[in-house]
Scaffold this motif. Structure first.
Motif, PDB file in Angstrom:
ATOM      1  N   GLY A 113      88.852  89.307  57.525  1.00  0.00           N
ATOM      2  CA  GLY A 113      90.461  89.633  57.536  1.00  0.00           C
ATOM      3  C   GLY A 113      90.830  89.320  58.719  1.00  0.00           C
ATOM      4  O   GLY A 113      92.122  88.532  58.872  1.00  0.00           O
ATOM      5  N   ASP A 114      90.064  89.056  59.650  1.00  0.00           N
ATOM      6  CA  ASP A 114      90.668  88.359  60.793  1.00  0.00           C
ATOM      7  C   ASP A 114      90.283  87.042  61.191  1.00  0.00           C
ATOM      8  O   ASP A 114      90.474  86.417  62.372  1.00  0.00           O
ATOM      9  CB  ASP A 114      89.886  89.111  62.134  1.00  0.00           C
ATOM     10  CG  ASP A 114      90.856  90.370  62.598  1.00  0.00           C
ATOM     11  OD1 ASP A 114      91.811  90.560  62.287  1.00  0.00           O
ATOM     12  OD2 ASP A 114      90.326  91.193  63.345  1.00  0.00           O
ATOM     13  N   GLY A 115      89.694  86.479  60.138  1.00  0.00           N
ATOM     14  CA  GLY A 115      89.349  85.095  60.162  1.00  0.00           C
ATOM     15  C   GLY A 115      88.118  84.548  60.984  1.00  0.00           C
ATOM     16  O   GLY A 115      88.046  83.282  61.339  1.00  0.00           O
ATOM     17  N   GLN A 116      87.325  85.342  61.183  1.00  0.00           N
ATOM     18  CA  GLN A 116      86.059  84.916  61.882  1.00  0.00           C
ATOM     19  C   GLN A 116      85.030  84.322  60.971  1.00  0.00           C
ATOM     20  O   GLN A 116      84.991  84.289  59.801  1.00  0.00           O
ATOM     21  CB  GLN A 116      85.480  86.493  62.484  1.00  0.00           C
ATOM     22  CG  GLN A 116      86.358  87.168  63.237  1.00  0.00           C
ATOM     23  CD  GLN A 116      86.742  86.495  64.704  1.00  0.00           C
ATOM     24  OE1 GLN A 116      86.135  85.734  65.388  1.00  0.00           O
ATOM     25  NE2 GLN A 116      88.058  86.357  64.709  1.00  0.00           N
ATOM     26  N   SER A 117      84.143  83.860  61.845  1.00  0.00           N
ATOM     27  CA  SER A 117      83.142  82.885  61.066  1.00  0.00           C
ATOM     28  C   SER A 117      81.966  83.806  60.654  1.00  0.00           C
ATOM     29  O   SER A 117      81.724  84.955  61.009  1.00  0.00           O
ATOM     30  CB  SER A 117      82.583  81.739  62.077  1.00  0.00           C
ATOM     31  OG  SER A 117      82.065  82.652  63.291  1.00  0.00           O
ATOM     32  N   LEU A 123      94.215  81.443  62.173  1.00  0.00           N
ATOM     33  CA  LEU A 123      94.182  80.168  61.624  1.00  0.00           C
ATOM     34  C   LEU A 123      92.947  80.105  60.535  1.00  0.00           C
ATOM     35  O   LEU A 123      91.957  79.492  60.906  1.00  0.00           O
ATOM     36  CB  LEU A 123      94.008  79.159  62.609  1.00  0.00           C
ATOM     37  CG  LEU A 123      95.316  79.163  63.647  1.00  0.00           C
ATOM     38  CD1 LEU A 123      95.129  78.027  64.737  1.00  0.00           C
ATOM     39  CD2 LEU A 123      96.625  79.317  63.024  1.00  0.00           C
ATOM     40  N   THR A 124      93.357  80.525  59.423  1.00  0.00           N
ATOM     41  CA  THR A 124      92.512  80.222  58.253  1.00  0.00           C
ATOM     42  C   THR A 124      92.966  79.538  57.108  1.00  0.00           C
ATOM     43  O   THR A 124      94.055  79.969  56.459  1.00  0.00           O
ATOM     44  CB  THR A 124      91.642  81.713  57.699  1.00  0.00           C
ATOM     45  OG1 THR A 124      91.269  82.271  58.880  1.00  0.00           O
ATOM     46  CG2 THR A 124      90.749  81.351  56.619  1.00  0.00           C
ATOM     47  N   GLU A 125      92.622  78.449  56.815  1.00  0.00           N
ATOM     48  CA  GLU A 125      93.285  77.324  55.889  1.00  0.00           C
ATOM     49  C   GLU A 125      93.423  78.099  54.360  1.00  0.00           C
ATOM     50  O   GLU A 125      92.328  78.484  54.215  1.00  0.00           O
ATOM     51  CB  GLU A 125      92.816  75.867  55.878  1.00  0.00           C
ATOM     52  CG  GLU A 125      92.795  75.251  57.179  1.00  0.00           C
ATOM     53  CD  GLU A 125      92.279  73.811  56.993  1.00  0.00           C
ATOM     54  OE1 GLU A 125      91.447  73.507  56.219  1.00  0.00           O
ATOM     55  OE2 GLU A 125      92.548  72.909  58.011  1.00  0.00           O
ATOM     56  N   GLY A 126      94.477  77.936  53.805  1.00  0.00           N
ATOM     57  CA  GLY A 126      94.544  78.351  52.489  1.00  0.00           C
ATOM     58  C   GLY A 126      94.260  79.792  52.088  1.00  0.00           C
ATOM     59  O   GLY A 126      93.913  80.222  50.996  1.00  0.00           O
ATOM     60  N   ARG A 161      98.737  76.231  55.254  1.00  0.00           N
ATOM     61  CA  ARG A 161      97.922  75.498  53.999  1.00  0.00           C
ATOM     62  C   ARG A 161      96.935  74.577  54.824  1.00  0.00           C
ATOM     63  O   ARG A 161      95.843  74.417  54.273  1.00  0.00           O
ATOM     64  CB  ARG A 161      98.801  74.690  53.560  1.00  0.00           C
ATOM     65  CG  ARG A 161      98.390  73.867  52.248  1.00  0.00           C
ATOM     66  CD  ARG A 161      99.414  72.930  51.470  1.00  0.00           C
ATOM     67  NE  ARG A 161     100.142  72.029  52.446  1.00  0.00           N
ATOM     68  CZ  ARG A 161      99.656  71.090  52.555  1.00  0.00           C
ATOM     69  NH1 ARG A 161      98.596  70.645  52.071  1.00  0.00           N
ATOM     70  NH2 ARG A 161     100.160  70.058  53.367  1.00  0.00           N
ATOM     71  N   GLU A 162      97.364  73.857  55.932  1.00  0.00           N
ATOM     72  CA  GLU A 162      96.396  72.827  56.534  1.00  0.00           C
ATOM     73  C   GLU A 162      96.468  73.134  57.956  1.00  0.00           C
ATOM     74  O   GLU A 162      97.522  73.189  58.618  1.00  0.00           O
ATOM     75  CB  GLU A 162      96.661  71.468  55.960  1.00  0.00           C
ATOM     76  CG  GLU A 162      95.686  70.487  56.550  1.00  0.00           C
ATOM     77  CD  GLU A 162      96.118  69.197  55.891  1.00  0.00           C
ATOM     78  OE1 GLU A 162      95.530  68.030  56.368  1.00  0.00           O
ATOM     79  OE2 GLU A 162      97.072  69.071  55.146  1.00  0.00           O
ATOM     80  N   ILE A 163      95.374  72.584  58.709  1.00  0.00           N
ATOM     81  CA  ILE A 163      95.162  72.701  60.128  1.00  0.00           C
ATOM     82  C   ILE A 163      94.783  71.031  60.597  1.00  0.00           C
ATOM     83  O   ILE A 163      93.603  70.879  59.913  1.00  0.00           O
ATOM     84  CB  ILE A 163      94.456  73.543  60.886  1.00  0.00           C
ATOM     85  CG1 ILE A 163      94.747  74.888  60.369  1.00  0.00           C
ATOM     86  CG2 ILE A 163      94.563  73.539  62.357  1.00  0.00           C
ATOM     87  CD1 ILE A 163      93.907  76.063  60.880  1.00  0.00           C
ATOM     88  N   GLU A 172      97.655  70.999  64.913  1.00  0.00           N
ATOM     89  CA  GLU A 172      99.114  71.538  64.352  1.00  0.00           C
ATOM     90  C   GLU A 172      99.032  72.191  62.917  1.00  0.00           C
ATOM     91  O   GLU A 172      98.010  71.724  62.082  1.00  0.00           O
ATOM     92  CB  GLU A 172      99.798  69.909  64.168  1.00  0.00           C
ATOM     93  CG  GLU A 172     101.278  70.090  63.423  1.00  0.00           C
ATOM     94  CD  GLU A 172     102.043  68.858  63.469  1.00  0.00           C
ATOM     95  OE1 GLU A 172     103.074  68.791  63.815  1.00  0.00           O
ATOM     96  OE2 GLU A 172     100.975  67.863  63.144  1.00  0.00           O
ATOM     97  N   LEU A 173      99.774  72.993  62.687  1.00  0.00           N
ATOM     98  CA  LEU A 173      99.451  73.797  61.577  1.00  0.00           C
ATOM     99  C   LEU A 173     100.643  73.275  60.443  1.00  0.00           C
ATOM    100  O   LEU A 173     102.032  72.875  60.697  1.00  0.00           O
ATOM    101  CB  LEU A 173     100.258  75.301  61.525  1.00  0.00           C
ATOM    102  CG  LEU A 173      99.184  76.153  62.872  1.00  0.00           C
ATOM    103  CD1 LEU A 173      99.819  77.293  63.135  1.00  0.00           C
ATOM    104  CD2 LEU A 173      97.960  75.842  62.855  1.00  0.00           C
ATOM    105  N   ILE A 174     100.184  72.899  59.235  1.00  0.00           N
ATOM    106  CA  ILE A 174     101.163  72.589  58.142  1.00  0.00           C
ATOM    107  C   ILE A 174     101.389  73.424  57.042  1.00  0.00           C
ATOM    108  O   ILE A 174     100.478  74.186  56.772  1.00  0.00           O
ATOM    109  CB  ILE A 174     100.336  71.215  57.384  1.00  0.00           C
ATOM    110  CG1 ILE A 174      99.952  70.216  58.726  1.00  0.00           C
ATOM    111  CG2 ILE A 174     101.207  70.363  56.451  1.00  0.00           C
ATOM    112  CD1 ILE A 174     101.093  69.625  59.401  1.00  0.00           C
ATOM    113  N   ASP A 175     102.634  73.584  56.820  1.00  0.00           N
ATOM    114  CA  ASP A 175     103.119  74.363  55.578  1.00  0.00           C
ATOM    115  C   ASP A 175     102.723  75.856  56.112  1.00  0.00           C
ATOM    116  O   ASP A 175     101.782  76.278  55.658  1.00  0.00           O
ATOM    117  CB  ASP A 175     102.635  74.161  54.411  1.00  0.00           C
ATOM    118  CG  ASP A 175     103.175  72.759  54.164  1.00  0.00           C
ATOM    119  OD1 ASP A 175     104.271  72.413  54.586  1.00  0.00           O
ATOM    120  OD2 ASP A 175     102.402  72.045  53.118  1.00  0.00           O
ATOM    121  N   VAL A 176     103.536  76.569  56.730  1.00  0.00           N
ATOM    122  CA  VAL A 176     103.182  77.992  57.340  1.00  0.00           C
ATOM    123  C   VAL A 176     104.209  78.968  56.854  1.00  0.00           C
ATOM    124  O   VAL A 176     105.314  78.736  56.521  1.00  0.00           O
ATOM    125  CB  VAL A 176     103.383  77.890  58.773  1.00  0.00           C
ATOM    126  CG1 VAL A 176     103.602  79.381  59.449  1.00  0.00           C
ATOM    127  CG2 VAL A 176     102.376  77.047  59.355  1.00  0.00           C
TER     128      VAL A 176
END
Length: 381
Positions: A41-45, A145-148, A162-164, A169-173
């Motif tokens: 949930g926190d976007g960790q690896s 920052l977790t894509e998708g 959507r994309e990093i 740069e962040l695309i479609d936020v």
């Protein structure tokens, strides 16, 4: 140490290792599921997940070793009885007290293992866990920052990208904030950047729109922008530096540096003393549980129908002791001055074990056996 002692001790240790591994896997998987949900949930690896899950192992194992010691003692004794080995040993003149000698040695080994974990390894693991958790809370990028994937850094906030790009740069936020009781905010942007200003994280959005829905008036306001800065500091505030706590310090540190511990952990001297005795109590539980698992199966002697009654008796006593231990621990946590009661549970367990050994050494006092013998004589007549 005689041959029987070495043989029984070897059997106990092998079974103990097996049951310890089995129980650890079961309880670790159960805890790892909750940990995985929080980290993802926190976007960790995945590497962060395995690191924290491994650090949680000492806390899991320290509570499972006495249980594994009890199960191994029950299993080994039941197997010796089913294969008539106990009968042979008793016929050779071994009393229940003499047969319990390797079990006591085994219980002391379990106690030493629990003591090492409780006094050293578990506090060190707890300390490292807190450091890692603080690092995770400070890692704003990993939390967002977790894509998708829709992430929820705090309750009421949803973030999506959507994309990093390789340049960051962040695309479609998409950003939604529903924490305000009066309105709901939503932001969309084609591009965005996360920067810091005055040690506060900011989300810089470009070519987007802001939507504010008023819950009272039911009005929706839409504002388009070329650039917009949204502060993240109110819900992504970096955590403080981890402070000392009694559970994150080894017993040697608690004893050698009490003044520093009391100053930085804000614990009372009584709480620090209680923590040390609580660790000792968990260690001695290994001896009480192991001895109880053996002595319970000696009561009643050999039976062709197995020792299920004795096994049930041992389990009931063990559950009662663990329940009493949990109750006393909760009471001592509320009133640290009552820490001597912690040792009462283990004293009761050891006393119950020797009481069962005494009954096994005096089979003529087995009232159930006497009733069965009388009933058999009456049927024969």
């Amino acid at each position: 140490m005689g041959k029987f002692d070495r043989y029984l001790l070897q059997q106990l240790l092998m079974l103990f290792g097996f049951f310890c591994l089995l129980l650890t896997l079961i309880f670790w998987v159960n805890r790892a599921v909750t940990l995985l949900d929080w980290l993802m949930g926190d976007g960790q690896s995945v590497a962060t997940f395995f690191r924290l899950s491994l650090l949680s192992l000492p806390g899991v194992i320290v509570n499972l070793l006495p249980i594994a010691g009890f199960i191994a003692a029950v299993y080994a004794t039941n197997r010796l009885s089913s294969e008539s080995e106990l009968v042979v040993v008793q016929a050779a003149g071994y009393s229940p007290y003499r047969m319990a000698r390797p079990v006591i040695i085994y219980g002391l080994i379990v106690t030493a293992m629990v003591a090492m974990l409780a006094h050293v390894l578990e506090p060190l693991a707890n300390r490292e866990q807190e450091v890692r958790r603080v690092e995770i809370s400070r890692d704003v990028t990993a939390r967002l920052l977790t894509e998708g994937t829709f992430v929820h850094p705090v309750s009421g906030v949803t973030f999506y990208v959507r994309e990093i790009t390789p340049a960051g740069e962040l695309i479609d936020v998409y950003l939604s904030n529903s924490r305000n009781a009066d309105q709901r905010q939503s932001f969309t942007a084609r591009r965005a950047l996360i920067v810091e200003e005055n040690n506060e994280p900011l989300l810089l959005m470009f070519d987007g729109a802001a939507q504010v829905y008023n819950l009272e008036t039911k009005a929706l306001a839409i504002t388009r922008f070329e650039s917009f800065a949204y502060g993240l500091g109110d819900w992504l505030q970096p955590a403080d530096t981890p402070r000392w706590r009694t559970r994150t310090l080894t017993t040697a540190q608690l004893i050698s540096r009490p003044a520093d511990v009391l100053a930085q952990s804000q614990a009372t001297p009584q709480e620090m003393v209680t923590e040390i005795h609580s660790r000792n109590n968990r260690a001695f539980m290994g001896l009480a549980a192991s001895l109880l698992g053996f002595s319970a199966l000696l009561v009643g002697g050999f039976s062709r129908f197995g020792l299920w009654r004795q096994i049930f008796l041992g389990v009931v006593i063990m559950v009662a002791i663990k329940s009493l231990d949990n109750s006393v621990a909760a009471m001592v946590e509320r009133t640290p001055a009552k820490w001597p009661l912690l040792y009462l549970v283990n004293v009761i367990g050891v006393a119950a074990s020797f009481g069962l050994l005494w009954l096994a050494a005096h089979p003529h006092l087995d009232l159930g056996r006497a009733r069965r013998a009388r009933a058999a004589r009456m049927e024969a007549s």
